[in-house]
Design an enzyme around this catalytic site. Sequence first.
Site, PDB file in Angstrom:
ATOM      1  CE1 TYR A  42      -5.246   7.683   8.382  1.00 54.08           C
ATOM      2  CE2 TYR A  42      -3.530   9.325   8.800  1.00 54.08           C
ATOM      3  CZ  TYR A  42      -4.026   8.192   8.264  1.00 54.08           C
ATOM      4  OH  TYR A  42      -3.038   7.430   7.327  1.00 54.08           O
ATOM      5  NE  ARG A  63      -9.870   7.283   6.066  1.00 53.45           N
ATOM      6  CZ  ARG A  63      -8.901   6.353   6.028  1.00 53.45           C
ATOM      7  NH1 ARG A  63      -7.888   6.508   6.563  1.00 53.45           N
ATOM      8  NH2 ARG A  63      -9.681   4.914   5.843  1.00 53.45           N
ATOM      9  CG  HIS A  69      -3.389  -2.281   7.332  1.00 54.28           C
ATOM     10  ND1 HIS A  69      -3.817  -2.322   6.194  1.00 54.28           N
ATOM     11  CD2 HIS A  69      -2.344  -3.052   7.564  1.00 54.28           C
ATOM     12  CE1 HIS A  69      -2.895  -2.989   5.376  1.00 54.28           C
ATOM     13  NE2 HIS A  69      -1.964  -3.444   6.338  1.00 54.28           N
ATOM     14  CB  CYS A  90      -0.123  10.713  26.194  1.00 57.45           C
ATOM     15  SG  CYS A  90       0.024   9.078  26.855  1.00 57.45           S
ATOM     16  N   GLY A 118     -13.188  -8.071  -0.826  1.00 55.09           N
ATOM     17  CA  GLY A 118     -12.834  -6.772  -1.071  1.00 55.09           C
ATOM     18  C   GLY A 118     -11.496  -6.280  -1.060  1.00 55.09           C
ATOM     19  CB  THR A 119      -8.348  -7.000   0.130  1.00 53.06           C
ATOM     20  OG1 THR A 119      -7.056  -6.480  -0.115  1.00 53.06           O
ATOM     21  CG2 THR A 119      -8.258  -8.380  -0.054  1.00 53.06           C
ATOM     22  CG  LEU A 133     -16.831  -4.416  -6.946  1.00 47.29           C
ATOM     23  CD1 LEU A 133     -16.701  -3.072  -7.098  1.00 47.29           C
ATOM     24  CD2 LEU A 133     -18.439  -4.728  -7.251  1.00 47.29           C
ATOM     25  CB  ALA A 182     -19.050  -7.011  -0.149  1.00 46.98           C
TER      26      ALA A 182
HETATM   27  P1  OAD Z   1      -8.041  -1.070  -2.206  1.00 48.32           P
HETATM   28  O1  OAD Z   1      -8.558   0.395  -2.269  1.00 48.32           O
HETATM   29  O2  OAD Z   1      -6.714  -1.164  -2.514  1.00 48.32           O
HETATM   30  O3  OAD Z   1      -8.668  -2.158  -2.933  1.00 48.32           O
HETATM   31  C1  OAD Z   1     -10.499  -2.455  -2.509  1.00 48.32           C
HETATM   32  C2  OAD Z   1     -10.808  -3.381  -3.346  1.00 48.32           C
HETATM   33  O4  OAD Z   1     -12.281  -3.748  -3.143  1.00 48.32           O
HETATM   34  C3  OAD Z   1     -10.752  -3.596  -4.850  1.00 48.32           C
HETATM   35  O5  OAD Z   1      -9.967  -4.638  -5.545  1.00 48.32           O
HETATM   36  C4  OAD Z   1     -12.107  -3.253  -5.333  1.00 48.32           C
HETATM   37  O6  OAD Z   1     -12.354  -4.181  -6.640  1.00 48.32           O
HETATM   38  C5  OAD Z   1     -12.968  -3.999  -4.196  1.00 48.32           C
HETATM   39  N1  OAD Z   1     -14.193  -3.436  -4.079  1.00 48.32           N
HETATM   40  C6  OAD Z   1     -14.641  -2.142  -4.312  1.00 48.32           C
HETATM   41  N2  OAD Z   1     -15.852  -1.992  -3.992  1.00 48.32           N
HETATM   42  C7  OAD Z   1     -16.525  -3.327  -3.623  1.00 48.32           C
HETATM   43  C8  OAD Z   1     -17.919  -3.736  -3.445  1.00 48.32           C
HETATM   44  N3  OAD Z   1     -18.867  -3.253  -3.102  1.00 48.32           N
HETATM   45  N4  OAD Z   1     -17.798  -5.011  -3.037  1.00 48.32           N
HETATM   46  C9  OAD Z   1     -16.536  -5.951  -3.355  1.00 48.32           C
HETATM   47  N5  OAD Z   1     -15.693  -5.470  -3.389  1.00 48.32           N
HETATM   48  C10 OAD Z   1     -15.414  -4.054  -3.896  1.00 48.32           C
HETATM   49  O7  OAD Z   1      -8.347  -1.319  -0.764  1.00 48.32           O
HETATM   50  P2  OAD Z   1      -7.376  -2.769   0.074  1.00 48.32           P
HETATM   51  O8  OAD Z   1      -7.001  -3.914  -0.429  1.00 48.32           O
HETATM   52  O9  OAD Z   1      -8.197  -2.698   1.563  1.00 48.32           O
HETATM   53  O10 OAD Z   1      -3.344   0.381   3.958  1.00 48.32           O
HETATM   54  O11 OAD Z   1      -6.227  -1.789   0.551  1.00 48.32           O
HETATM   55  C11 OAD Z   1      -5.215  -2.376   1.538  1.00 48.32           C
HETATM   56  C12 OAD Z   1      -4.492  -1.391   2.151  1.00 48.32           C
HETATM   57  O12 OAD Z   1      -3.674  -0.348   1.206  1.00 48.32           O
HETATM   58  C13 OAD Z   1      -5.284  -0.682   2.960  1.00 48.32           C
HETATM   59  O13 OAD Z   1      -5.451  -1.282   4.468  1.00 48.32           O
HETATM   60  C14 OAD Z   1      -4.467   0.747   3.425  1.00 48.32           C
HETATM   61  C15 OAD Z   1      -4.069   0.850   1.834  1.00 48.32           C
HETATM   62  O14 OAD Z   1      -2.941   1.556   1.597  1.00 48.32           O
HETATM   63  C16 OAD Z   1      -3.132   1.293   5.121  1.00 48.32           C
HETATM   64  O15 OAD Z   1      -3.551   2.361   5.019  1.00 48.32           O
HETATM   65  C17 OAD Z   1      -1.705   0.902   5.649  1.00 48.32           C
END
Ligand code: OAD
Length: 233
Positions: free
Chosen positions: A54, A57, A107, A134, A174-175, A200, A217
């Site tokens: 982290y 990041r 998150h 802390c 984008g999820t 995408l 996006a």
């Molecule tokens: P993911 O990596 O699972 O999914 C990312 C999504 O973004 C995919 O569906 C891609 O197709 C899409 N994508 C990538 N580039 C893009 C762009 N330029 N424009 C539009 N879409 C694009 O990420 P999340 O769904 O955010 O949790 O993942 C959910 C959670 O899983 C995260 O918050 C994290 C992870 O484990 C924790 O760390 C608790």
Amino acid sequence: MGANIFVLCGAGISQESGISTFRDQSGLWENHSIEDVASPEGFMRNPELVHQFYNLRRRQLKSVIPNKAHYALANFQKIFSGKFLLVTQNVDDLHERAGSCNVLHMHGQLRQALCTSCKFQIYYEEDLSLSTECEKYKKKGSMRPDIVWFGEVPYFLDECDEFLQTTDLFISIGTSGSVYPAAGFIQMLNPKARSIELNLCRTEISSFFSETRFGKASEIVPKTLNEVIEGYK
Ligand code: OAD
């Protein structure tokens, strides 16, 4: 303009800013095991490794900037006169830097640290380690990244549940729809609500949306939000 709009964001909105997604090719989970770096057990087993993951990041946030999709959402929030809730699964602060307010980080946030002993939360931009103290508890070794790990309960679920009941338009950006409870929000909507998925490509939950739009996006978010605002004029 009396509508209620819920926007849910995932890693895809920050991808064009240079932040890796999780599940795409060369995504973060390609090179790291979730059990090691994103679970309370992993942190107990090897806190140095988790801090290092982290810290890298968190440092990266200093070299990335919001993109057009973040700015479009911030602008939308300023001009839309209905109720607007922006919920992100992302732990970066690009929405805030683009000008969005009251963003719910379900998150957690990279730039926030949490004391495992007294639950004190503090804004934190630098590296965390076992010797970080802390400020409230006045002891070392208890600070962790304020990230919701697998097996932990996301933040702001009550706020999300309540808003979903009266949402007229739900927009997902984008999820991948593979992590619950966020992935289940679409199924909690009133059947009359409109829903738009922006990504995408198709996702595991695309079939639940009334509309799906594919593209980057930075292109489809501004375009869609312009259409939405025109529609409410
Ligand atoms: P993911 O990596 O699972 O999914 C990312 C999504 O973004 C995919 O569906 C891609 O197709 C899409 N994508 C990538 N580039 C893009 C762009 N330029 N424009 C539009 N879409 C694009 O990420 P999340 O769904 O955010 O949790 O993942 C959910 C959670 O899983 C995260 O918050 C994290 C992870 O484990 C924790 O760390 C608790």
